[in-house]
Design a protein around this motif. Structure first.
Motif, mmCIF file in Angstrom:
data_model
loop_
_atom_site.group_PDB
_atom_site.id
_atom_site.type_symbol
_atom_site.label_atom_id
_atom_site.label_comp_id
_atom_site.label_asym_id
_atom_site.label_seq_id
_atom_site.Cartn_x
_atom_site.Cartn_y
_atom_site.Cartn_z
ATOM 1 N N UNK A 410 47.029 31.236 47.271
ATOM 2 C CA UNK A 410 47.804 31.618 46.092
ATOM 3 C C UNK A 410 47.424 32.990 45.553
ATOM 4 N N UNK A 411 46.398 33.622 46.127
ATOM 5 C CA UNK A 411 45.865 34.844 45.521
ATOM 6 C C UNK A 411 46.099 36.106 46.319
ATOM 7 N N UNK A 412 45.916 36.068 47.653
ATOM 8 C CA UNK A 412 45.827 37.340 48.362
ATOM 9 C C UNK A 412 47.166 37.920 48.800
ATOM 10 N N UNK A 413 48.194 37.083 48.988
ATOM 11 C CA UNK A 413 49.478 37.614 49.469
ATOM 12 C C UNK A 413 50.109 38.562 48.460
ATOM 13 N N UNK A 414 49.897 38.269 47.171
ATOM 14 C CA UNK A 414 50.397 39.168 46.113
ATOM 15 C C UNK A 414 49.230 39.513 45.201
ATOM 16 N N UNK A 417 49.383 40.948 41.685
ATOM 17 C CA UNK A 417 49.744 40.023 40.603
ATOM 18 C C UNK A 417 48.541 39.174 40.186
ATOM 19 N N UNK A 418 47.721 38.772 41.146
ATOM 20 C CA UNK A 418 46.657 37.795 40.885
ATOM 21 C C UNK A 418 45.278 38.408 40.684
ATOM 22 N N UNK A 419 45.112 39.698 40.956
ATOM 23 C CA UNK A 419 43.783 40.302 40.999
ATOM 24 C C UNK A 419 43.004 40.129 39.697
ATOM 25 N N UNK A 420 43.606 40.466 38.576
ATOM 26 C CA UNK A 420 42.897 40.387 37.302
ATOM 27 C C UNK A 420 42.547 38.943 36.968
ATOM 28 N N UNK A 421 43.513 38.061 37.131
ATOM 29 C CA UNK A 421 43.288 36.649 36.823
ATOM 30 C C UNK A 421 42.172 36.083 37.719
ATOM 31 N N UNK A 422 42.204 36.395 39.005
ATOM 32 C CA UNK A 422 41.187 35.896 39.926
ATOM 33 C C UNK A 422 39.814 36.464 39.598
ATOM 34 N N UNK A 475 44.245 27.267 39.573
ATOM 35 C CA UNK A 475 45.315 27.218 40.567
ATOM 36 C C UNK A 475 46.674 27.063 39.892
ATOM 37 N N UNK A 476 46.756 26.206 38.895
ATOM 38 C CA UNK A 476 48.016 26.020 38.171
ATOM 39 C C UNK A 476 48.451 27.313 37.488
ATOM 40 N N UNK A 477 47.496 28.048 36.924
ATOM 41 C CA UNK A 477 47.814 29.312 36.260
ATOM 42 C C UNK A 477 48.300 30.354 37.259
ATOM 43 N N UNK A 478 47.663 30.409 38.422
ATOM 44 C CA UNK A 478 48.113 31.331 39.455
ATOM 45 C C UNK A 478 49.554 31.042 39.875
ATOM 46 N N UNK A 479 49.880 29.775 40.033
ATOM 47 C CA UNK A 479 51.229 29.420 40.448
ATOM 48 C C UNK A 479 52.257 29.842 39.396
ATOM 49 N N UNK A 480 51.918 29.710 38.132
ATOM 50 C CA UNK A 480 52.824 30.167 37.069
ATOM 51 C C UNK A 480 52.972 31.682 37.102
#
Length: 496
Positions: A410-414, A417-422, A475-480
């Motif tokens: 859920x993190x690396x393909x985009x 979008x996810x870098x800061x949250x991760x 994980x739920x937050x990443x999906x949103x």
């Protein structure tokens, strides 16, 4: 049989780090490795193996051995498909000996011509199982493994990590019967990436161990190309037994350089990314902690032009070299053993068996470590949390392995979008894990010796409850976030 014939038995993509006790802030000894696979998902279980559970082992390649009676309890990280091999990979036994196996490697054609692999010899899938329960020191670990290779042969070229309260050792099995092991100097670090790495061997030093007849083998077959004065030729194990190919310089060497970049940047600057003569052991530019080793194992060439999910460089540079952390990393571990001064290795082992020394910690990240948190599990607990055992072979989000495995997907393909949250999630988890580990450590040492195992089990159980819940929430937050950032999003008419 050639190395190629064992693709199904080995992990071809691991990266290892070893740190001596004078190179860490608290005097701990650290041995660590990423367990990679040829497939993106090869689920792992985490469990404590009782003493004397097995009286023998049969490997997936036909290797078979009868085990001694007794032995010690030990932690392990087995595959969930035992019919393909146990692959227990890494753990710490009740005598506080740590072992991680293996760092897959290759030997060159010249040495394999005269000492080929043994088809039904010892391979990675059985290695930890037949050694770790039966040794009281790291040196004993090297000795037992060497004796098994002498008796049964080796099916592969492998690097194996050992540690106890006094020493860290790296052992390289090169051919069917020949190997060398080196004690990591207390103030040094080693980073290894799928190559035979030990350099000059001092046969007169107790910091080296080696297979019987290895010097005679090299001399008999004229395998040493080194030049030396006075008729003396340095015995460089890497050069005599290892490989130096274009594949090494694209797949292996850059990872060692990346470890240097993170732990000894001034040394990295003296070398290119593809330098075939990078040092095996080196002094870091600071005293290290678990988080520094974890940063190496989590690296994907962050902040360089070679980062495959970064924005620097171009499409060619970002795909040019193989990074340390991969989508097919199944787990990453840092085995931490508190350094002890004033006791011999044998005395440390006896004190450990009596519960008088602080518990080693297995810091383990399930899945890809740049997105999964490292969890501190205490190895002196007689059991580990049941939720980490018996992972399903196919995706099942009710099991922690698959929750953590999903964080990478859920993190690396985009990543934009996810870098800061991760990053925020990993930072928060590190803080919680470090506080938790220190709290449990102090609580256990304040308790009577006979009650410490219960304190460690309670601490591990508490860790499991919040670390899994936090991962599910993340994980739920990443999906949103990904749903909101979807290219299929379109601005709606507010009147509809």
């Amino acid at each position: 049989m050639s190395k190629k014939g064992f693709d199904g038995l080995m992990r071809r993509s691991c990266t290892s780090v070893l740190v001596g006790r004078a190179a860490t802030r608290d005097g701990s000894i650290l041995i660590a490795r990423n367990e990679d696979n040829t497939t993106p998902a090869a689920p792992k279980s985490l469990r404590m193996v009782p003493a004397g559970e097995r009286d023998g082992v049969e490997g997936a390649n036909g290797f078979a051995i009868t085990l001694p009676e007794g032995g010690f309890r030990y932690s392990a990280m087995p595959d969930v498909t035992p019919e393909e091999g146990l692959f227990e990979e890494a753990g710490v036994n009740a005598a506080h000996v740590a072992m991680s196996a293996t760092e897959s490697a290759l030997a060159n054609d010249c040495v394999l011509a005269f000492d080929p692999y043994v088809e039904n010899g010892l391979a990675e899938d059985a290695m930890l199982t037949v050694v770790l329960p039966y040794v009281k020191t790291a040196r004993e670990g090297v000795k037992r493994l060497g004796e098994i290779v002498a008796a049964h042969g080796s099916a592969e070229s492998n690097g194996v990590l050992f540690a106890d309260h006094l020493e860290a050792w790296y052992m390289e099995i090169a051919t069917g019967h020949h190997w060398v092991a080196q004690r990591i100097p207390d103030d040094c670090v080693a980073v290894v990436a799928n190559q035979l790495s030990i350099q000059e061997v001092d046969f007169e030093s107790d910091s080296f161990m080696y297979s019987e007849g290895i010097r005679e083998f090299v001399e008999e077959h004229a395998l040493n190309s080194a030049l030396g004065g006075g008729g003396e030729h340095p015995f460089n194990f890497r050069e005599i037994f290892g490989t130096s190919s274009d594949g090494d310089r694209r797949y292996n060497t850059p990872r060692v350089w990346d470890g240097l970049r993170l732990l000894a940047p001034e040394i990295a600057k003296e070398h290119t990314v593809v330098d075939s003569d990078l040092p095996f052991v080196f002094r870091p530019n600071r005293l290290l902690g678990v988080e520094d080793v974890a940063a190496v194992l989590s690296s994907h060439f962050d902040e360089t032009e070679f980062d495959p999910i970064g924005t620097a460089g171009d499409e060619f540079s970002r795909k040019r070299y193989r990074a340390i952390a991969l989508s097919r990393t199944q787990e990453s571990h840092v085995l931490q053993i508190e350094g002890v001064f004033g006791l011999s290795a044998e005395q440390c082992a006896q004190a450990a068996l009596k519960g008088e020394l602080a518990s080693p910690i297995c810091w383990v990240a399930l899945g890809t470590p740049c997105f999964s948190p490292y969890m501190p599990l205490f190895c002196d607990a007689h059991m580990w949390p049941a939720c980490f055992d018996d992972a399903a072979p196919k995706p099942d989000l009710s099991h922690p392995y698959w929750v953590f495995r999903s964080l990478q997907a859920a993190s690396d393909a985009r990543f934009a979008v996810t870098q800061v949250r991760s990053g925020d999630y990993k930072s928060e988890q590190w803080q919680k894990a470090l506080r938790h580990a220190q709290h449990v450590h102090r609580e256990a040492l304040a308790a009577p010796v006979e009650e410490r195992a219960a304190v460690y089990e309670k601490g591990n159980s508490e860790l499991a409850s919040w670390v899994v819940a936090d991962a599910q929430k993340h994980l739920a937050t990443l999906l949103l976030d990904l749903s909101i950032a979807s290219p299929l999003t379109f601005k709606m008419n507010p009147n509809l």
